[in-house]
Scaffold this active site. Structure first.
Site, PDB file in Angstrom:
ATOM      1  N   GLU A 129      -7.033  65.519  -2.769  1.00 61.91           N
ATOM      2  CA  GLU A 129      -5.782  65.425  -1.891  1.00 61.91           C
ATOM      3  C   GLU A 129      -4.986  66.438  -2.268  1.00 61.91           C
ATOM      4  O   GLU A 129      -4.031  66.214  -3.093  1.00 61.91           O
ATOM      5  CB  GLU A 129      -5.300  64.097  -1.577  1.00 61.91           C
ATOM      6  CG  GLU A 129      -4.355  63.902  -0.541  1.00 61.91           C
ATOM      7  CD  GLU A 129      -3.585  62.695  -0.395  1.00 61.91           C
ATOM      8  OE1 GLU A 129      -2.897  62.508   0.518  1.00 61.91           O
ATOM      9  OE2 GLU A 129      -3.314  62.103  -1.702  1.00 61.91           O
ATOM     10  N   HIS A 141       3.626  63.879  -4.539  1.00 61.96           N
ATOM     11  CA  HIS A 141       2.719  64.859  -5.401  1.00 61.96           C
ATOM     12  C   HIS A 141       3.708  65.740  -5.900  1.00 61.96           C
ATOM     13  O   HIS A 141       4.950  65.887  -5.593  1.00 61.96           O
ATOM     14  CB  HIS A 141       2.103  65.616  -4.269  1.00 61.96           C
ATOM     15  CG  HIS A 141       0.886  64.948  -3.650  1.00 61.96           C
ATOM     16  ND1 HIS A 141      -0.454  65.255  -3.454  1.00 61.96           N
ATOM     17  CD2 HIS A 141       0.655  63.564  -3.125  1.00 61.96           C
ATOM     18  CE1 HIS A 141      -1.376  64.593  -3.013  1.00 61.96           C
ATOM     19  NE2 HIS A 141      -0.492  63.533  -2.749  1.00 61.96           N
ATOM     20  N   HIS A 194      -0.404  65.919   4.375  1.00 61.74           N
ATOM     21  CA  HIS A 194       0.754  66.484   3.711  1.00 61.74           C
ATOM     22  C   HIS A 194       0.998  68.026   4.296  1.00 61.74           C
ATOM     23  O   HIS A 194       1.251  68.875   3.476  1.00 61.74           O
ATOM     24  CB  HIS A 194       0.243  66.706   2.150  1.00 61.74           C
ATOM     25  CG  HIS A 194       0.382  65.493   1.414  1.00 61.74           C
ATOM     26  ND1 HIS A 194       1.429  64.622   0.891  1.00 61.74           N
ATOM     27  CD2 HIS A 194      -0.465  64.331   1.332  1.00 61.74           C
ATOM     28  CE1 HIS A 194       1.264  63.532   0.352  1.00 61.74           C
ATOM     29  NE2 HIS A 194       0.066  63.292   1.007  1.00 61.74           N
ATOM     30  N   ASN A 218       2.288  59.440   7.506  1.00 64.25           N
ATOM     31  CA  ASN A 218       2.919  59.547   6.162  1.00 64.25           C
ATOM     32  C   ASN A 218       2.779  61.275   5.934  1.00 64.25           C
ATOM     33  O   ASN A 218       1.655  61.537   5.761  1.00 64.25           O
ATOM     34  CB  ASN A 218       2.301  58.778   5.208  1.00 64.25           C
ATOM     35  CG  ASN A 218       2.237  57.364   5.336  1.00 64.25           C
ATOM     36  OD1 ASN A 218       1.379  56.579   5.750  1.00 64.25           O
ATOM     37  ND2 ASN A 218       3.628  57.102   5.424  1.00 64.25           N
ATOM     38  N   ALA A 219       3.831  61.745   5.191  1.00 69.35           N
ATOM     39  CA  ALA A 219       3.650  63.168   4.800  1.00 69.35           C
ATOM     40  C   ALA A 219       3.377  63.982   5.911  1.00 69.35           C
ATOM     41  O   ALA A 219       2.613  64.766   5.499  1.00 69.35           O
ATOM     42  CB  ALA A 219       2.962  63.296   3.514  1.00 69.35           C
ATOM     43  N   ASP A 272      -5.900  53.634   0.324  1.00 65.27           N
ATOM     44  CA  ASP A 272      -4.895  54.715  -0.390  1.00 65.27           C
ATOM     45  C   ASP A 272      -4.497  53.865  -1.238  1.00 65.27           C
ATOM     46  O   ASP A 272      -3.227  54.068  -1.870  1.00 65.27           O
ATOM     47  CB  ASP A 272      -3.742  55.140   0.791  1.00 65.27           C
ATOM     48  CG  ASP A 272      -2.810  56.164   0.070  1.00 65.27           C
ATOM     49  OD1 ASP A 272      -3.418  57.343  -0.206  1.00 65.27           O
ATOM     50  OD2 ASP A 272      -1.528  55.984   0.149  1.00 65.27           O
ATOM     51  N   LEU A 297       7.248  55.908  -2.777  1.00 69.49           N
ATOM     52  CA  LEU A 297       6.106  55.419  -2.561  1.00 69.49           C
ATOM     53  C   LEU A 297       4.889  56.131  -2.643  1.00 69.49           C
ATOM     54  O   LEU A 297       4.707  57.295  -2.170  1.00 69.49           O
ATOM     55  CB  LEU A 297       6.133  54.874  -0.684  1.00 69.49           C
ATOM     56  CG  LEU A 297       4.897  54.239  -0.187  1.00 69.49           C
ATOM     57  CD1 LEU A 297       5.004  52.845  -0.925  1.00 69.49           C
ATOM     58  CD2 LEU A 297       4.869  54.208   1.190  1.00 69.49           C
TER      59      LEU A 297
END
Length: 365
Positions: A129, A141, A194, A218-219, A272, A297
């Site tokens: 990822e 990240h 992402h 998410n992202a 996840d 998170l």
């Protein structure tokens, strides 16, 4: 030895069978019969009033039992993850490493090879990822490691991880079409995540062959009424599949319900999941029912069985469909649905036994 797994109900991935048995020879399903037709030579394993379903498949998990793969890239760490996955009904999984240094990525590749060489089970391959993602949508990240890859860099990593890397999450707006095509040419599944891509950028990438997306909502650039973003592109596209984290923290349960109504069989569960650690680039602290890293998170405390349970009880997804979201649909993403995701003749004898409360009572056949 021939085994007969008898249960009050069996969910095959397509239908429910009552008072049937799964006949297994050399770890392959040879047939499904009524209990009256169980072969006399078969060794009976009676699961009582519990029900059988296809084993779950987790395509994104970073660590378990205080072993984060990126921190402890060893066969032992992968074995701990496997134990955790099995406890949650998943006999198959992709150990995952977030955006990191080349050395860490190489070490994780080596760990998977070592795990396999030692006879380790359950690992489909390694999921990377990042680091070829969007800085604007990096989440937890590390920004310093995020970058757009050159063709040469991508080829070098793919060569090193040949036969091990099975999925790479990238932001389509930071990866050229040539790099995406190169990744795909190695048999690696490309997943968009992402990402701060516009609706059009994401749609173009999906139309050019990216088949999946990583943890919907998410992202990701959000769905807005004048710019639907990558969330809108995922929902709108006719074939792209996406994972989702069904813990109520990563995504609110009503938002999962909305996505499910739109996407139907294109939406599937991942955990996840991470684990507590104070080492490495990603220290994770347990907070309530989730994990945070430097206040952000960073991962869930889910198992795949908990995903199913939340899907049924919190989201309102019908049980058969929730089970498919944990088994058949992940298998389809990875193009292994001719072996896994169903209880059917010729498939691997891989199933989970659940009770009426959807708790795992037996696993690992």
């Amino acid at each position: 030895m021939i085994y007969a797994h008898l249960a009050g109900q069996i969910f095959t991935g397509e239908e429910w069978l009552v008072d049937h048995a799964v006949i297994v020879e050399e770890e392959i399903i040879s047939e499904i019969v009524t209990k009256e037709n169980i072969p006399a030579q078969a060794r009976l394993i009676n699961h009582g009033n519990n029900f059988l379903a296809p084993s779950f498949i987790d395509l994104q998990i970073y660590g378990a039992k205080s072993f984060l793969l990126a921190v402890k890239p060893t066969a032992e760490a992968i074995e701990k993850i496997y134990e955790y996955c099995k406890e949650g009904g998943a006999d198959f999984f992709q150990p995952t490493v977030a955006t990191n240094t080349n050395d860490v990525l190489h070490n994780c590749i080596d760990a998977v090879r070592d795990y396999w060489n030692k006879g380790g089970k359950g690992v489909i391959g390694l999921h990377l990822e990042g680091p070829w993602i969007s800085k604007a949508k990096r989440g937890a990240h590390i920004e310093a490691f995020i970058h757009s890859p050159t063709f040469e860099e991508a080829k070098a990593l793919l060569e090193y991880g040949k036969g091990v890397i099975s999925m790479i999450t990238v932001a389509p707006e930071v990866c050229s079409t040539e790099v995406v095509d190169l990744i795909s040419s190695y048999g690696v599944i490309v997943s968009a995540g992402h990402s701060n891509a516009s609706f059009q950028q994401a749609t173009d990438a999906f139309n050019k062959g990216i088949p999946a997306a990583t943890h919907l909502y998410n992202a990701m650039s959000p769905l807005q009424h004048r710019e639907p973003g990558i969330v809108g592109a995922v929902m709108h596209h006719p074939s792209v599949m996406s994972s989702i984290v069904a813990d109520g923290y990563h995504v609110d349960f009503p938002a999962i319900s909305i996505a499910k109504k739109v996407m139907q069989e294109r939406l599937f569960f991942i955990t996840d999941a991470v684990t507590e650690t104070t080492e490495g680039y990603y220290p994770h602290q347990f907070e309530g029912e989730k994990y945070v890293s430097t206040g952000i998170l960073s991962g869930s405390a889910l198992t795949m069985a908990k995903c199913v349970k939340n899907g049924v009880h919190k989201v309102g997804i019908e049980l058969s469909e929730a089970l498919r979201m944990a088994s058949l649909y992940p298998a389809q993403v990875m193009k292994i649905d001719n072996q896994l995701g169903r209880i059917a003749k010729g498939y691997k004898a891989a199933f989970v036994v659940l009770n009426d409360q959807l708790d795992v009572v037996e696993q690992g056949f």
